[in-house]
Write a protein that holds these residues in place. Structure first.
Motif, PDB file in Angstrom:
ATOM      1  N   ARG A 275     -14.057  12.295  90.364  1.00 17.33           N
ATOM      2  CA  ARG A 275     -15.318  12.210  89.427  1.00 17.33           C
ATOM      3  C   ARG A 275     -15.196  12.785  88.336  1.00 17.33           C
ATOM      4  NH1 ARG A 275     -17.970  13.411  94.582  1.00 17.33           N
ATOM      5  NH2 ARG A 275     -19.544  11.618  95.241  1.00 17.33           N
TER       6      ARG A 275
ATOM      7  N   HIS B 148     -16.604  24.432  83.553  1.00 18.47           N
ATOM      8  CA  HIS B 148     -17.333  24.048  84.706  1.00 18.47           C
ATOM      9  C   HIS B 148     -17.170  25.121  85.832  1.00 18.47           C
ATOM     10  CE1 HIS B 148     -18.190  21.492  88.225  1.00 18.47           C
ATOM     11  NE2 HIS B 148     -16.771  21.720  88.717  1.00 18.47           N
ATOM     12  N   LYS B 149     -16.218  25.935  86.028  1.00 15.55           N
ATOM     13  CA  LYS B 149     -16.443  27.096  86.879  1.00 15.55           C
ATOM     14  C   LYS B 149     -17.082  28.149  86.504  1.00 15.55           C
ATOM     15  CE  LYS B 149     -13.307  25.070  89.963  1.00 15.55           C
ATOM     16  NZ  LYS B 149     -13.734  24.669  91.285  1.00 15.55           N
TER      17      LYS B 149
ATOM     18  N   ARG C 276     -20.532  27.120  85.323  1.00 14.37           N
ATOM     19  CA  ARG C 276     -21.225  26.425  86.155  1.00 14.37           C
ATOM     20  C   ARG C 276     -21.923  24.972  85.424  1.00 14.37           C
ATOM     21  NH1 ARG C 276     -20.849  28.757  90.789  1.00 14.37           N
ATOM     22  NH2 ARG C 276     -20.884  30.907  91.252  1.00 14.37           N
ATOM     23  N   VAL C 277     -21.307  24.640  84.447  1.00 17.14           N
ATOM     24  CA  VAL C 277     -21.803  23.073  83.837  1.00 17.14           C
ATOM     25  C   VAL C 277     -21.248  22.242  84.815  1.00 17.14           C
ATOM     26  CG1 VAL C 277     -21.544  21.979  81.846  1.00 17.14           C
ATOM     27  CG2 VAL C 277     -21.805  24.539  81.547  1.00 17.14           C
ATOM     28  N   PRO C 278     -21.934  21.184  84.899  1.00 18.14           N
ATOM     29  CA  PRO C 278     -21.473  20.058  85.771  1.00 18.14           C
ATOM     30  C   PRO C 278     -20.242  19.393  84.954  1.00 18.14           C
ATOM     31  CG  PRO C 278     -23.827  19.684  85.589  1.00 18.14           C
ATOM     32  CD  PRO C 278     -23.268  20.639  84.829  1.00 18.14           C
ATOM     33  N   ALA C 279     -19.287  18.786  85.775  1.00 18.64           N
ATOM     34  CA  ALA C 279     -17.993  18.344  85.338  1.00 18.64           C
ATOM     35  C   ALA C 279     -18.184  17.277  84.361  1.00 18.64           C
ATOM     36  CB  ALA C 279     -16.934  17.623  86.378  1.00 18.64           C
ATOM     37  N   ASP C 280     -18.817  16.520  84.287  1.00 18.51           N
ATOM     38  CA  ASP C 280     -19.172  15.346  83.238  1.00 18.51           C
ATOM     39  C   ASP C 280     -19.681  16.091  81.874  1.00 18.51           C
ATOM     40  OD1 ASP C 280     -21.600  15.936  84.362  1.00 18.51           O
ATOM     41  OD2 ASP C 280     -22.091  13.891  84.298  1.00 18.51           O
ATOM     42  N   ALA C 281     -20.573  16.908  82.068  1.00 13.85           N
ATOM     43  CA  ALA C 281     -21.069  17.467  80.853  1.00 13.85           C
ATOM     44  C   ALA C 281     -20.048  18.449  80.184  1.00 13.85           C
ATOM     45  CB  ALA C 281     -22.155  18.574  81.237  1.00 13.85           C
ATOM     46  N   SER C 282     -19.208  19.078  80.903  1.00 11.56           N
ATOM     47  CA  SER C 282     -18.081  20.085  80.640  1.00 11.56           C
ATOM     48  C   SER C 282     -17.183  19.138  79.794  1.00 11.56           C
ATOM     49  CB  SER C 282     -17.345  20.806  81.592  1.00 11.56           C
ATOM     50  OG  SER C 282     -16.425  21.440  81.297  1.00 11.56           O
TER      51      SER C 282
ATOM     52  N   GLU D 277     -12.160  22.949  82.682  1.00 11.49           N
ATOM     53  CA  GLU D 277     -12.089  23.551  84.005  1.00 11.49           C
ATOM     54  C   GLU D 277     -12.932  24.881  83.764  1.00 11.49           C
ATOM     55  OE1 GLU D 277     -11.314  24.256  88.102  1.00 11.49           O
ATOM     56  OE2 GLU D 277     -11.763  22.482  86.870  1.00 11.49           O
TER      57      GLU D 277
END
Length: 299
Positions: A30, A80-81, A84-90, A77
């Protein structure tokens, strides 16, 4: 087919194969828009490469772009890690502020210099035959881009072939991969490094939009047609090559942009798969719905 047409189609096919194969793993994770993020986020790398080297030579700019591509994937990354931001937002946050930083650097430090970042970011595939590799003896070996993309494609093929199991497990079931001792972070960075390499090597000649189209479109089309990763990889490469071939002749017929025509063919391939896919297509799903819907009992 004349020689120029052959080189253009060959370049598009090589980019399609390397981008499409990596795109399959991005689709499964995703993270399909990572290629687009990298193609924009590398702008400050281009400017910094010019400021440090004092030259607009394309290899120094590509080196700077590649370095920022790696930084971009690390930041995606990291946010995101750690946050804890969603991958798409990151992805969105990272590439927009890096792209904006590049614009500021151009305005402040390179505003009076003919720094052709558009040439690096938005190249035109139709110009590929013009940049030929000529040996000291005067022998023409063909366009430099074809040789460069052939090398990149071989690297990507070797990477996926040798480490298929690790890529498969970390894409489908990262928790299980971590449980059996496979580092999900390591393989994330290796995959993103491969994406960065392919994107940076490709967009200087074929254009950022076409790179993103070839990385996402064929893989998404293949995703609709099969549930097996190996088949998906093969179909993605085939769809990309077909789009490169058909797109060139569509552009020739319309007297339009080659990159735009290839992207249109990619969109048509996806539309056909979306409608007629045997398992996930609209037609098959509607037929399945009609078959499984209970009929009212007759009086």
């Amino acid at each position: 087919m004349n020689l120029d047409a052959f080189w253009i189609i060959m370049t598009g096919s090589l980019v399609a194969i390397s981008s499409g194969l990596l795109g399959c793993f991005l689709i499964l994770r995703r993270m399909a828009m990572v290629g687009d993020a990298i193609s924009h986020a590398v702008l400050p790398g281009i400017v910094l490469a010019f400021l440090f080297s004092g030259t607009r030579e394309v290899w120094s700019m590509l080196f700077g772009a590649a370095a920022l591509g790696v930084v971009c994937t690390f930041l995606i990354e990291f946010f995101h890690k750690k946050a804890r931001v969603p991958a798409d937002a990151s992805i969105g946050v990272t590439f927009t502020w890096l792209f904006a930083l590049g614009i500021i650097l151009i305005t402040v430090y390179a505003g009076q210099v003919d720094l052709d970042q558009d040439c690096v970011l938005y190249g035109e595939i139709a110009y590929v035959p013009l940049d030929t590799w000529i040996t000291e003896s005067g022998l023409s070996l063909g366009p430099r881009t074809v040789w460069m993309m052939a090398g990149v494609t071989l690297v990507i093929l070797a990477f996926i072939t040798l480490f298929y199991r690790q890529l498969y497990l970390t894409s489908f079931d990262p928790a299980f991969a971590a449980a059996i001792g496979i580092s999900t972070s390591l393989w994330y960075y290796l995959l993103m490094g491969a994406v960065s390499l392919t994107t940076v090597a490709s967009f200087e000649s074929v254009g950022a939009i076409l790179v993103v189209a070839l990385m996402v479109g064929p893989a998404a089309t293949a995703y609709l047609l099969t549930d097996q990763l190996k088949v998906m990889l093969i179909l993605s490469a085939v769809f990309g090559v077909v789009a490169s071939f058909a797109g060139y002749y569509l552009a020739l017929w319309l007297d339009g942009s080659v990159a735009g025509a290839i992207s249109v063919i990619i969109g048509l391939e996806f539309l056909l798969a979306f409608v007629f896919s045997p398992t996930h297509g609209l037609v098959s799903r509607r037929r399945h719905l009609v078959v499984t819907t209970p009929q009212p009992a007759s009086a």
